[in-house]
Design an enzyme around this catalytic site. Structure first.
Site, PDB file in Angstrom:
ATOM      1  N   GLU A   1      12.880 -51.608 -24.780  1.00 33.65           N
ATOM      2  CA  GLU A   1      11.761 -51.082 -25.588  1.00 33.65           C
ATOM      3  C   GLU A   1      12.280 -50.358 -26.833  1.00 33.65           C
ATOM      4  O   GLU A   1      11.679 -50.422 -27.903  1.00 33.65           O
ATOM      5  CB  GLU A   1      10.892 -50.161 -24.725  1.00 33.65           C
ATOM      6  CG  GLU A   1      10.160 -50.966 -23.649  1.00 33.65           C
ATOM      7  CD  GLU A   1       9.428 -50.093 -22.653  1.00 33.65           C
ATOM      8  OE1 GLU A   1      10.093 -49.271 -21.997  1.00 33.65           O
ATOM      9  OE2 GLU A   1       8.202 -50.224 -22.538  1.00 33.65           O
TER      10      GLU A   1
ATOM     11  N   GLU B   1      10.426 -53.143 -14.981  1.00 34.37           N
ATOM     12  CA  GLU B   1       9.572 -52.074 -14.451  1.00 34.37           C
ATOM     13  C   GLU B   1       8.754 -52.500 -13.241  1.00 34.37           C
ATOM     14  O   GLU B   1       8.544 -51.725 -12.309  1.00 34.37           O
ATOM     15  CB  GLU B   1       8.617 -51.562 -15.550  1.00 34.37           C
ATOM     16  CG  GLU B   1       9.270 -50.620 -16.541  1.00 34.37           C
ATOM     17  CD  GLU B   1       9.957 -51.327 -17.691  1.00 34.37           C
ATOM     18  OE1 GLU B   1      10.207 -52.543 -17.601  1.00 34.37           O
ATOM     19  OE2 GLU B   1      10.247 -50.660 -18.692  1.00 34.37           O
TER      20      GLU B   1
ATOM     21  N   ALA C   1      14.808 -46.320 -18.631  1.00 28.91           N
ATOM     22  CA  ALA C   1      14.496 -44.921 -18.392  1.00 28.91           C
ATOM     23  C   ALA C   1      15.260 -44.479 -17.145  1.00 28.91           C
ATOM     24  O   ALA C   1      15.569 -45.300 -16.274  1.00 28.91           O
ATOM     25  CB  ALA C   1      12.996 -44.757 -18.191  1.00 28.91           C
TER      26      ALA C   1
ATOM     27  N   GLY D   1      13.206 -49.222 -20.700  1.00 28.05           N
ATOM     28  CA  GLY D   1      13.183 -48.383 -21.904  1.00 28.05           C
ATOM     29  C   GLY D   1      14.272 -48.762 -22.904  1.00 28.05           C
ATOM     30  O   GLY D   1      14.117 -48.517 -24.102  1.00 28.05           O
TER      31      GLY D   1
HETATM   32  N1  DAK Z   1      18.324 -44.915 -14.281  1.00 30.26           N
HETATM   33  C1  DAK Z   1      19.198 -44.090 -13.647  1.00 30.26           C
HETATM   34  N2  DAK Z   1      20.426 -44.483 -13.260  1.00 30.26           N
HETATM   35  C2  DAK Z   1      20.795 -45.735 -13.517  1.00 30.26           C
HETATM   36  C3  DAK Z   1      19.937 -46.653 -14.185  1.00 30.26           C
HETATM   37  C4  DAK Z   1      18.643 -46.194 -14.563  1.00 30.26           C
HETATM   38  N3  DAK Z   1      17.773 -46.945 -15.232  1.00 30.26           N
HETATM   39  N4  DAK Z   1      20.578 -47.841 -14.270  1.00 30.26           N
HETATM   40  C5  DAK Z   1      21.792 -47.661 -13.716  1.00 30.26           C
HETATM   41  N5  DAK Z   1      21.921 -46.401 -13.266  1.00 30.26           N
HETATM   42  C6  DAK Z   1      23.071 -45.816 -12.590  1.00 30.26           C
HETATM   43  C7  DAK Z   1      23.195 -46.325 -11.165  1.00 30.26           C
HETATM   44  O1  DAK Z   1      22.372 -45.606 -10.320  1.00 30.26           O
HETATM   45  C8  DAK Z   1      24.671 -46.062 -10.909  1.00 30.26           C
HETATM   46  O2  DAK Z   1      24.847 -44.686 -10.645  1.00 30.26           O
HETATM   47  P1  DAK Z   1      25.850 -44.204  -9.465  1.00 30.26           P
HETATM   48  O3  DAK Z   1      25.370 -44.863  -8.241  1.00 30.26           O
HETATM   49  O4  DAK Z   1      27.216 -44.690  -9.915  1.00 30.26           O
HETATM   50  O5  DAK Z   1      25.714 -42.696  -9.460  1.00 30.26           O
HETATM   51  C9  DAK Z   1      25.311 -46.336 -12.250  1.00 30.26           C
HETATM   52  O6  DAK Z   1      24.269 -46.238 -13.222  1.00 30.26           O
HETATM   53  C10 DAK Z   1      25.905 -47.721 -12.355  1.00 30.26           C
HETATM   54  O7  DAK Z   1      24.907 -48.647 -11.979  1.00 30.26           O
HETATM   55  P2  DAK Z   1      25.129 -49.781 -10.866  1.00 30.26           P
HETATM   56  O8  DAK Z   1      26.157 -49.322  -9.867  1.00 30.26           O
HETATM   57  O9  DAK Z   1      23.795 -50.149 -10.347  1.00 30.26           O
HETATM   58  O10 DAK Z   1      25.765 -50.923 -11.743  1.00 30.26           O
HETATM   59  P3  DAK Z   1      25.674 -52.490 -11.488  1.00 30.26           P
HETATM   60  O11 DAK Z   1      26.625 -53.106 -12.435  1.00 30.26           O
HETATM   61  O12 DAK Z   1      25.817 -52.796 -10.031  1.00 30.26           O
HETATM   62  O13 DAK Z   1      24.177 -52.888 -11.911  1.00 30.26           O
HETATM   63  C11 DAK Z   1      22.196 -52.841 -13.290  1.00 30.26           C
HETATM   64  C12 DAK Z   1      23.755 -52.755 -13.222  1.00 30.26           C
HETATM   65  C13 DAK Z   1      21.788 -52.534 -14.737  1.00 30.26           C
HETATM   66  C14 DAK Z   1      21.768 -54.279 -12.954  1.00 30.26           C
HETATM   67  C15 DAK Z   1      21.589 -51.869 -12.270  1.00 30.26           C
HETATM   68  O14 DAK Z   1      22.177 -50.570 -12.491  1.00 30.26           O
HETATM   69  C16 DAK Z   1      20.099 -51.721 -12.435  1.00 30.26           C
HETATM   70  O15 DAK Z   1      19.348 -52.570 -11.996  1.00 30.26           O
HETATM   71  N6  DAK Z   1      19.700 -50.582 -13.011  1.00 30.26           N
HETATM   72  C17 DAK Z   1      18.275 -50.279 -13.147  1.00 30.26           C
HETATM   73  C18 DAK Z   1      17.667 -51.095 -14.264  1.00 30.26           C
HETATM   74  C19 DAK Z   1      16.204 -50.830 -14.404  1.00 30.26           C
HETATM   75  O16 DAK Z   1      15.419 -51.014 -13.454  1.00 30.26           O
HETATM   76  N7  DAK Z   1      15.825 -50.384 -15.569  1.00 30.26           N
HETATM   77  C20 DAK Z   1      14.429 -50.094 -15.878  1.00 30.26           C
HETATM   78  C21 DAK Z   1      14.179 -48.667 -15.588  1.00 30.26           C
HETATM   79  S1  DAK Z   1      12.441 -48.368 -15.607  1.00 30.26           S
HETATM   80  C22 DAK Z   1       6.507 -45.166 -17.947  1.00 30.26           C
HETATM   81  C23 DAK Z   1       7.489 -44.607 -18.741  1.00 30.26           C
HETATM   82  C24 DAK Z   1       8.677 -45.265 -18.905  1.00 30.26           C
HETATM   83  C25 DAK Z   1       8.907 -46.436 -18.261  1.00 30.26           C
HETATM   84  C26 DAK Z   1       7.928 -46.971 -17.440  1.00 30.26           C
HETATM   85  C27 DAK Z   1       6.723 -46.353 -17.298  1.00 30.26           C
HETATM   86  N8  DAK Z   1       5.260 -44.495 -17.769  1.00 30.26           N
HETATM   87  C28 DAK Z   1       5.196 -43.077 -17.915  1.00 30.26           C
HETATM   88  C29 DAK Z   1       4.099 -45.260 -17.390  1.00 30.26           C
HETATM   89  C30 DAK Z   1      10.177 -47.056 -18.377  1.00 30.26           C
HETATM   90  C31 DAK Z   1      10.698 -47.583 -17.266  1.00 30.26           C
HETATM   91  C32 DAK Z   1      12.051 -48.055 -17.183  1.00 30.26           C
HETATM   92  O17 DAK Z   1      12.835 -48.168 -18.107  1.00 30.26           O
END
Ligand code: DAK
Length: 258
Positions: free
Chosen positions: A112, A132, A64, A109
């Site tokens: 998921e 998450e 997400a 997400g």
């Molecule tokens: N959201 C927004 N931007 C993201 C992103 C994300 N999930 N993942 C990556 N990006 C963006 C980065 O911010 C970066 O943007 P700029 O800085 O260039 O503007 C760009 O994509 C490239 O990412 P990185 O520079 O970080 O690239 P790396 O190769 O260094 O790292 C990575 C790749 C995938 C390991 C890293 O980007 C990362 O850790 N990303 C976040 C992954 C993550 O935490 N995903 C889970 C998101 S939470 C709920 C509803 C929904 C959900 C939960 C609860 N409720 C209502 C209860 C769902 C939650 C999720 O999915």
């Protein structure tokens, strides 16, 4: 219909939906979820198989959109979560087969979304996880429920509690993906599987999918009764007559979905 964050392509009876926000690793914001839901609704009726993938060679969907989630209130978070639940339930409910072509990160997400598909094929560089808890929340699009059904409680809890990613080979070993293929061949491989499914009886595929999905939540006897009823109902279709006739005449069947 023109979309901003996704691309839709049709190749005969196969549809390909690509999440197209490569700059943010195809993260799912509200608009993307809405566009996907609309596209899936439209494509479902016209397709025998639907492939979901992500633009670029780095990510399927990295979760997400954290930037959009950060300022959310409990109310808007609830609505956002609902968007994800509607889309993932839709993927399970539509009659056509769905295939996730996981071409890189499938996180939060993104995973998921993949686990709501009927099959998951992953490229060798794919990394899958539910990070998450590293953000202080739980998975919100059904991850706690669908992951456990796929890989069992122990492994699901390890993935959810640690927030660590698993690589493609590990994912395959624990039953989280069907197969791992080189990245350059991933889409072609998914299209090949989709084409195979598209050759089969569409009513049979649709009913088999429903039996698997609904039967999972039912007691075995009740689910088996549904299977017997569905099996019997299909005897009243043109496709069943054609399939068996074609076998006896030693020729490929020509299914029409009736
Ligand atoms: N959201 C927004 N931007 C993201 C992103 C994300 N999930 N993942 C990556 N990006 C963006 C980065 O911010 C970066 O943007 P700029 O800085 O260039 O503007 C760009 O994509 C490239 O990412 P990185 O520079 O970080 O690239 P790396 O190769 O260094 O790292 C990575 C790749 C995938 C390991 C890293 O980007 C990362 O850790 N990303 C976040 C992954 C993550 O935490 N995903 C889970 C998101 S939470 C709920 C509803 C929904 C959900 C939960 C609860 N409720 C209502 C209860 C769902 C939650 C999720 O999915």
């Amino acid at each position: 219909m023109a979309y901003e964050n996704i691309q839709v392509a049709r190749e005969g009876s196969i549809a390909i939906l690509t999440v197209n926000r490569p700059k943010s690793l195809n993260a799912l914001n509200g608009k993307t979820l809405r566009e996907m839901t609309q596209a899936v609704r439209e494509l479902a009726d016209q397709s025998r198989a639907l492939i979901l993938t992500g633009a670029g060679d780095k990510a399927f969907v990295a979760g997400a959109d954290i930037a959009e989630m950060a300022p959310m209130t409990p109310w808007s978070a609830r609505e956002f979560s609902e968007l994800g639940h509607v889309l993932t339930a839709l993927l399970e409910d539509i009659p056509c087969a769905t295939i996730a072509a996981v071409n890189g990160y499938a996180l939060g997400g993104g995973l998921e979304l993949a686990v709501a598909c009927d099959m998951i094929f992953a490229s060798e560089n794919a990394r899958l996880g539910l990070p998450e808890v590293t953000l202080g929340v739980t998975p919100g699009f059904g991850g706690t429920q669908r992951l456990v059904r796929l890989v069992g409680k122990l492994r699901a809890k390890e993935i959810i509690f640690t927030g660590e990613m698993v690589d493609a080979q590990t994912a395959c070993r624990i039953g989280l993906v069907n197969e791992v293929v080189p990245q350059a061949q991933l889409l072609a491989h998914c299209k090949k599987v989709a084409a195979k499914i598209a050759e089969r009886g569409p009513l049979a595929i649709a009913r088999a999918k429903r039996l698997v999905e609904r039967g999972y939540d039912m007691p075995l006897r009740a689910a088996n009764r549904q299977e017997a009823e569905t099996f019997a109902l299909l005897f009243d279709t043109q496709d069943r007559a054609e399939g068996m006739k074609a076998f006896l005449e030693k020729r490929p069947a020509r299914f029409v979905g009736k």
